[in-house]
Design a protein around this motif. Structure first.
Motif, PDB file in Angstrom:
ATOM      1  N   GLY A 168       0.803  -1.214   0.000  1.00 50.71           N
ATOM      2  CA  GLY A 168       0.000   0.000   0.000  1.00 50.71           C
ATOM      3  C   GLY A 168       0.838   1.267   0.000  1.00 50.71           C
ATOM      4  O   GLY A 168       0.338   2.332  -0.362  1.00 50.71           O
ATOM      5  N   ASP A 169       2.101   1.159   0.392  1.00 47.26           N
ATOM      6  CA  ASP A 169       2.984   2.323   0.296  1.00 47.26           C
ATOM      7  C   ASP A 169       3.305   2.590  -1.166  1.00 47.26           C
ATOM      8  O   ASP A 169       3.579   1.662  -1.929  1.00 47.26           O
ATOM      9  CB  ASP A 169       4.314   2.055   1.016  1.00 47.26           C
ATOM     10  CG  ASP A 169       4.173   2.065   2.536  1.00 47.26           C
ATOM     11  OD1 ASP A 169       3.104   2.510   3.027  1.00 47.26           O
ATOM     12  OD2 ASP A 169       5.123   1.626   3.205  1.00 47.26           O
ATOM     13  N   ILE A 170       3.297   3.857  -1.526  1.00 47.10           N
ATOM     14  CA  ILE A 170       3.730   4.230  -2.873  1.00 47.10           C
ATOM     15  C   ILE A 170       4.975   5.084  -2.732  1.00 47.10           C
ATOM     16  O   ILE A 170       4.966   6.099  -2.031  1.00 47.10           O
ATOM     17  CB  ILE A 170       2.615   4.989  -3.621  1.00 47.10           C
ATOM     18  CG1 ILE A 170       1.418   4.051  -3.831  1.00 47.10           C
ATOM     19  CG2 ILE A 170       3.116   5.526  -4.947  1.00 47.10           C
ATOM     20  CD1 ILE A 170       0.239   4.695  -4.514  1.00 47.10           C
ATOM     21  N   TYR A 227     -14.252  -0.738  -0.703  1.00 48.92           N
ATOM     22  CA  TYR A 227     -13.845   0.483  -1.393  1.00 48.92           C
ATOM     23  C   TYR A 227     -12.320   0.591  -1.436  1.00 48.92           C
ATOM     24  O   TYR A 227     -11.640   0.342  -0.448  1.00 48.92           O
ATOM     25  CB  TYR A 227     -14.429   1.729  -0.709  1.00 48.92           C
ATOM     26  CG  TYR A 227     -14.026   2.968  -1.458  1.00 48.92           C
ATOM     27  CD1 TYR A 227     -14.680   3.325  -2.651  1.00 48.92           C
ATOM     28  CD2 TYR A 227     -12.943   3.741  -1.047  1.00 48.92           C
ATOM     29  CE1 TYR A 227     -14.282   4.411  -3.381  1.00 48.92           C
ATOM     30  CE2 TYR A 227     -12.527   4.836  -1.781  1.00 48.92           C
ATOM     31  CZ  TYR A 227     -13.201   5.161  -2.948  1.00 48.92           C
ATOM     32  OH  TYR A 227     -12.786   6.240  -3.701  1.00 48.92           O
ATOM     33  N   VAL A 228     -11.766   0.960  -2.604  1.00 54.70           N
ATOM     34  CA  VAL A 228     -10.325   1.200  -2.744  1.00 54.70           C
ATOM     35  C   VAL A 228     -10.112   2.490  -3.531  1.00 54.70           C
ATOM     36  O   VAL A 228     -10.841   2.778  -4.485  1.00 54.70           O
ATOM     37  CB  VAL A 228      -9.606   0.044  -3.480  1.00 54.70           C
ATOM     38  CG1 VAL A 228      -9.422  -1.160  -2.563  1.00 54.70           C
ATOM     39  CG2 VAL A 228     -10.359  -0.374  -4.751  1.00 54.70           C
ATOM     40  N   ASP A 229      -9.115   3.245  -3.108  1.00 47.84           N
ATOM     41  CA  ASP A 229      -8.659   4.377  -3.900  1.00 47.84           C
ATOM     42  C   ASP A 229      -7.647   3.869  -4.913  1.00 47.84           C
ATOM     43  O   ASP A 229      -7.046   2.803  -4.737  1.00 47.84           O
ATOM     44  CB  ASP A 229      -7.962   5.413  -3.000  1.00 47.84           C
ATOM     45  CG  ASP A 229      -8.936   6.428  -2.414  1.00 47.84           C
ATOM     46  OD1 ASP A 229      -9.962   6.710  -3.058  1.00 47.84           O
ATOM     47  OD2 ASP A 229      -8.653   6.927  -1.305  1.00 47.84           O
ATOM     48  N   THR A 230      -7.430   4.663  -5.941  1.00 49.47           N
ATOM     49  CA  THR A 230      -6.360   4.359  -6.880  1.00 49.47           C
ATOM     50  C   THR A 230      -5.061   4.169  -6.104  1.00 49.47           C
ATOM     51  O   THR A 230      -4.736   4.978  -5.241  1.00 49.47           O
ATOM     52  CB  THR A 230      -6.188   5.526  -7.865  1.00 49.47           C
ATOM     53  OG1 THR A 230      -7.450   5.815  -8.455  1.00 49.47           O
ATOM     54  CG2 THR A 230      -5.176   5.179  -8.947  1.00 49.47           C
ATOM     55  N   GLY A 231      -4.348   3.089  -6.401  1.00 50.80           N
ATOM     56  CA  GLY A 231      -3.072   2.850  -5.723  1.00 50.80           C
ATOM     57  C   GLY A 231      -3.198   1.992  -4.482  1.00 50.80           C
ATOM     58  O   GLY A 231      -2.189   1.465  -4.001  1.00 50.80           O
ATOM     59  N   ASP A 232      -4.392   1.850  -3.958  1.00 51.81           N
ATOM     60  CA  ASP A 232      -4.558   1.009  -2.767  1.00 51.81           C
ATOM     61  C   ASP A 232      -4.299  -0.446  -3.110  1.00 51.81           C
ATOM     62  O   ASP A 232      -4.572  -0.891  -4.232  1.00 51.81           O
ATOM     63  CB  ASP A 232      -5.991   1.127  -2.227  1.00 51.81           C
ATOM     64  CG  ASP A 232      -6.182   2.389  -1.386  1.00 51.81           C
ATOM     65  OD1 ASP A 232      -5.173   3.062  -1.094  1.00 51.81           O
ATOM     66  OD2 ASP A 232      -7.340   2.703  -1.053  1.00 51.81           O
ATOM     67  N   PRO A 233      -3.792  -1.206  -2.121  1.00 52.73           N
ATOM     68  CA  PRO A 233      -3.619  -2.634  -2.393  1.00 52.73           C
ATOM     69  C   PRO A 233      -4.964  -3.335  -2.510  1.00 52.73           C
ATOM     70  O   PRO A 233      -5.918  -2.985  -1.824  1.00 52.73           O
ATOM     71  CB  PRO A 233      -2.848  -3.147  -1.176  1.00 52.73           C
ATOM     72  CG  PRO A 233      -2.853  -2.068  -0.171  1.00 52.73           C
ATOM     73  CD  PRO A 233      -3.342  -0.810  -0.788  1.00 52.73           C
ATOM     74  N   LEU A 234      -5.008  -4.289  -3.387  1.00 54.33           N
ATOM     75  CA  LEU A 234      -6.202  -5.105  -3.550  1.00 54.33           C
ATOM     76  C   LEU A 234      -6.294  -6.036  -2.336  1.00 54.33           C
ATOM     77  O   LEU A 234      -5.291  -6.634  -1.945  1.00 54.33           O
ATOM     78  CB  LEU A 234      -6.014  -5.939  -4.824  1.00 54.33           C
ATOM     79  CG  LEU A 234      -7.243  -6.333  -5.616  1.00 54.33           C
ATOM     80  CD1 LEU A 234      -7.958  -5.085  -6.120  1.00 54.33           C
ATOM     81  CD2 LEU A 234      -6.819  -7.206  -6.792  1.00 54.33           C
ATOM     82  N   PRO A 235      -7.495  -6.183  -1.746  1.00 54.39           N
ATOM     83  CA  PRO A 235      -7.612  -7.182  -0.674  1.00 54.39           C
ATOM     84  C   PRO A 235      -7.232  -8.559  -1.237  1.00 54.39           C
ATOM     85  O   PRO A 235      -7.432  -8.820  -2.425  1.00 54.39           O
ATOM     86  CB  PRO A 235      -9.098  -7.143  -0.314  1.00 54.39           C
ATOM     87  CG  PRO A 235      -9.619  -5.865  -0.866  1.00 54.39           C
ATOM     88  CD  PRO A 235      -8.766  -5.506  -2.034  1.00 54.39           C
TER      89      PRO A 235
END
Lengths: 656, 656
Positions: A207-209, B93-101
């Protein structure tokens, strides 16, 4: 439906910014400063024309070591009839660069002079003046650099707007300048924002960018002539971002606000601009790039406004925002022309689609195959920074163009000089881990290897279409057990090719360390608890898989993940390493690269297929040299699972 | 006979240096250092390949703002048959860049989602779970950036020897690097020597030579990646030079010793090298350049040797020595490729001669006239630094070539990209003071004006040969009193041209302030005490002079200095200002430029002659725009003696 409701065409966005800056009195050179004329001036831009203060030479100077004299006195001098002149009244010794005596009008070079009685009577030179003898007549002003030979006082030495080069400094100095008036450097602040961002050097977790857009944008601005200040990452805290933007705007000429990639960050950006000034543009119909923000921030001290450019979070979008909006602005502020990249026309190697509403910036690799210049589109992903690293240039598909067929001529704005494109070797075909090593060794030999991984069959198709110099192939023919040759008859019936063995290599199944699912061979792919990751259709590894699945009587429908396709061995390994699949078929080295277990299954031969016509000329010569180069072979042998014993063996030769 | 008895061919000299450095272990990268990955890394050279430490993304990341879900759950979703998913167990819910569960394998973008009962019963969301509705099926991994999409751990990110660009830094950061190993910068010492030299900023007197070679050499070395230390000027004192060379060699990787232009200085240089180390080469058969010195200096501490390059004193020789010997050496030391200039083939515009024994470096202006690429040789003088400022490139006439005829194709190594050459306007013909102003204004309009001053008739000849886009001409026809048109019939019978009036201008005699010889008009040229300076044959001013001398019955033989030819008005003015002549015929502005007296004699018309075929296309458009541009006209009007009332008037039009 689009979230970027306000997208406007790129040209309109640029016009809007330009108009607003004109109204604010900011669409011109920012200011000038006087800098000393020394080597650090290189790259600065002259803010006004440089006119010569003095001539160069600023006196009549001897161009040789020799004697200054009157040319009239040498009339009639010939090898058989020398003229003798008295040193002092008639001839005076001068070094190169010395001023000519007022009475003289020519110089005879020392090597054309016979010295007489220099030492005749050193004690009494009043009675025995020194003499010289000359055996050829001189014309007036011969071997003299007349005043102004190089530069005449008042003439134009350098125009305004010149990016200073070393020799320009010489000319400015020669014409009497000690300082140069140049445009002052624009000051650019770069503010990365986004709670998910971590700075370079942080140990990353899911999750870190890694925040590197500020480095790329900063490096761009710096190489375009600006002074750069990078701010620390701001988390998505509205008040924090607002106060930093205000501070940045107060102390700089331009603020680059780089949103994290999440929509939340980007919303903050536009709200901050609205609160602190004027939002001119929110969303530009350019791909990649969309959520570009253009605005003006009011300075706290009421002294005017500072433009702000909000660059999107995706790295390709951010870098292109720099090229599209920042570079031309910095050019105006420095009083120089914006960079005009060279443009070439090249034939598209594969079909591309494009959204009709956007100006679409497609990164291209460009190279010459035979006598055709080809443009191969790179990854279109806005997150794929390596597409910019690899790109030779950019094609802009304008709004309204929805796609282009292979072979279509496209214009490419080049990032590198066009003459370097002829040193590019296009290798299209099967992926192999050694190709990265080849690329490194070829780079040292002035060749650039561009490898597109489309699988063995795809490579043969590319050769047929004249789109590659060579293809790597490891296609097993199920009937004969022979590699590649049977496929050549099918794919390249009319193209004479040389087939050279590159490496032997081991293929096997990759699993996580410890092989948690206890996979032993291809038979396990039919197990319901085993998720496989496949290679794309046409890949040699796929052919190999299908051949052996057939022998085992396993149908693709029985293999979970058979439709999950990856384009390289490393991508298969990455899929396994990430847990997305339990196993995949790939070469040994890919397992080692990502610290996976490897279950060896097959030995195979990987050949290079090279059309005979490309063997002429010296483009591919360094590649053949590598095959016998000790340090190259050592580097390849360090990869596990490779057999180099057949490297360079010609399996099929071109006829004489 | 030559003073440079030891001249050896250039290639031999380069080989000798390379061989000596190889033996000393100095023909390789000097060393590496680790630098932080930030914007200052641009331009540095990677000392080893950059391999990816981590993948990018380093986890499966959402590519959009939306909901992560299992693609299987959306099978069958259609506009008319939506699928409903429960937020929490089925959609997150995920934002762009968030890791996929871990459990998810696709993302549905937020804009494709209908939110249900988000606010249905906020007080009791355990009984009323939030729901989303989707009206299109998703394939697995859609809107997901899989781990390694951009970079797969272990892959080659950048080869060794790469000159770092902004995007390269991004890719290195994305692949887990925080520092980069780059070659350390070579340290270069520059020692100017020569008693006649004065530093920039000194008020010069006769015989002083402004020392700027060290600035040019320093700027070159710096722009080629070195750290530069410039020493103060050393007078021609052997002990002083020797001690400074030793100190410089002890603390640097390379010593550049720049002799004054006198032979004395140069002798010191070679003796110093012989005393402190090994003289490898003294004299290279290259023009301009000859007295190049190559050698090795022993370090005081016994730690080895430091190469020394002695550059000749003439500025063009010094700068070319930098290009020929210093740049390739710095390239090796940095582990990068030497610069490979683009090479074009162009047709020579005029005859050149060349010494047979030397590799002759001829500075060229290159431009396209019609569809022909032309190379016009610039001044050959080793002292003419402006020839390098103006040059588009260099042609090397190899040893053995004694000269080339006009029209011969020559190869030119370019200093600027070839596509910029098409923005060059060739103006060959009569010199006019306004041309410098035109050059400045055109530079702002992306055109480069190259004016070669060969006189009016020479310009018409150049037009006939297709060697110029336009010619400035002020040729008076003695029979008709008409300007230019009668000459066009003679010189350009088959070339349709447009004739546009540029300026009216005043011609007269220039004298020193106070007119010491009391010159009143052309009749005074016959006086034995008056020395005249003439323009070259074919110049309009020469035609004017001859016409009026004829009317006055004065024969050229009666005019002292009639054979002294200069090629421009300013050069005539400079000859008068220097005292070399008492008067010359030129335009008013040239008198003002060099603070001379002016005796007005004639009014004349100066036209631009432009072949009709060059009026098409947009090359010349900015020139025509200037004729009506207020700020341009103001700048020209500021020069004395110019009449702009007819500027832009078409005297002879191209037929439709």
């Amino acid at each position: 439906m689009s979230v970027y409701l306000h997208d406007i065409p790129l040209a309109d966005a640029q016009k809007r910014l330009q108009q607003a800056l004109k109204e604010a009195g900011l669409w011109k050179i920012l200011g000038m400063e006087e800098i000393p004329l020394d080597e650090k001036a290189v790259g600065r831009v002259t803010a006004e024309p440089v006119w010569a203060k003095i001539s160069s030479p600023h006196y009549h100077a001897s161009a040789m070591d020799g004697f200054a004299l009157r040319a009239e006195k040498t009339v009639g001098a010939m090898p058989t009839a020398p003229v003798t002149l008295e040193i002092g009244p008639q001839a005076q010794y001068v070094d190169t660069g010395d001023p000519l005596p007022d009475w003289a009008n020519a110089v005879v070079p020392i090597e054309n002079v016979e010295a007489l009685n220099f030492d005749a009577n050193p004690a009494d030179d009043s009675r025995h003046p020194d003499l010289i003898r000359i055996r050829a007549a001189l014309t007036p002003w011969s071997h003299v650099r007349p005043m102004g030979e190089d530069i005449v006082a008042t003439q134009l030495v350098l125009p305004a707007g010149q990016i200073l080069r070393p020799v320009d400094l010489g000319a400015a100095a020669a014409s009497g300048h000690t300082h140069l008036r140049v445009s002052r450097k624009p000051r650019v602040a770069i503010l990365p924002t986004g709670t998910e961002l971590v700075p370079v050097g942080t140990s990353v977790k899911r999750g870190d960018i890694i925040e590197y857009n500020s480095i790329v944008l900063g490096a761009q601005a710096r190489s375009w002539g600006a002074e750069v200040e990078r701010y620390p990452i701001s988390i998505d805290d509205f008040a924090l971002i607002r106060s930093r933007v205000q501070a940045a705007a107060d102390g700089h000429d331009l603020v680059l606000l780089n949103a994290g990639s999440s929509a939340g960050s980007e919303d903050f950006s536009s709200r901050v601009v609205e609160e602190l000034g004027t939002l001119l543009v929110h969303g530009v119909a350019v791909r990649p790039g969309h959520p570009v923000i253009l605005g003006l921030i009011r300075r706290s001290d009421g002294s005017g406004v500072t433009p702000i450019i909000g660059a999107p979070g995706y790295p390709v979008s951010a870098a292109l925002t720099g090229e599209i909006f920042v570079e031309p602005l910095l050019a105006v502020w420095q009083g120089r022309q914006p960079f005009h990249p060279e443009e070439v026309t090249a034939a598209l190697t594969r079909k591309i689609t494009s959204p009709a509403g956007d100006d679409d910036y497609v990164r291209m690799v460009v190279g010459k195959v035979g006598d055709r210049l080809l443009a191969a589109p790179l990854s279109r992903g806005a997150g794929v920074i390596t597409s910019l690293v690899k790109a030779d240039g950019i094609s802009i598909l304008p709004r309204g163009v929805q796609g282009l067929e292979p072979g279509t001529p496209v214009k490419v704005r080049l990032y590198r000089p066009s003459h370097e494109l002829e040193q590019t070797i296009f290798a299209i075909g099967s992926h192999d881990m050694t190709l990265d090593i080849v690329a490194q060794f070829l780079a040292e030999r002035q060749r650039r290897l561009i490898s597109a991984n489309v699988g063995s069959q795809g490579g043969l198709v590319a050769l047929r279409r004249g789109e590659a110099h060579l293809a790597g192939s490891h296609l097993l023919d199920p009937q004969t057990g022979e590699y590649n040759l049977p496929y050549l008859k099918q794919y390249l019936p009319d193209t004479p090719v040389e087939v050279v063995t590159w490496v032997g290599r081991e293929q096997g199944l990759l699993t996580l360390r410890g092989n948690p699912k206890g996979i032993k061979g291809l038979a396990d792919l039919a197990r319901p608890d085993v998720r496989f990751v496949n290679r794309q259709r046409g890949a040699g590894t796929r052919v190999l898989l299908d051949y052996h699945l057939g022998r085992l009587g396993i149908s693709p429908a029985d293999v979970q993940g058979y439709d999950q396709e990856e384009y390289t061995h490393l991508a298969v390994a990455a899929a396994v390493a990430s847990g997305r699949a339990d196993c995949g078929l790939a070469v040994t080295a890919s397992a080692q690269a990502l610290d996976l277990d490897f279950i060896p299954l097959f030995q195979e031969r990987y050949d290079l297929i090279i059309p005979c016509k490309y063997l002429e000329g010296d483009l591919l010569a360094p590649l053949f040299e590598l095959m016998t180069d000790a340090s190259f072979r050592k580097a390849v042998a360090a990869l596990p699972g490779y057999d180099l014993s057949q490297m360079g063996k010609i399996v099929q030769a071109c006829s004489e």
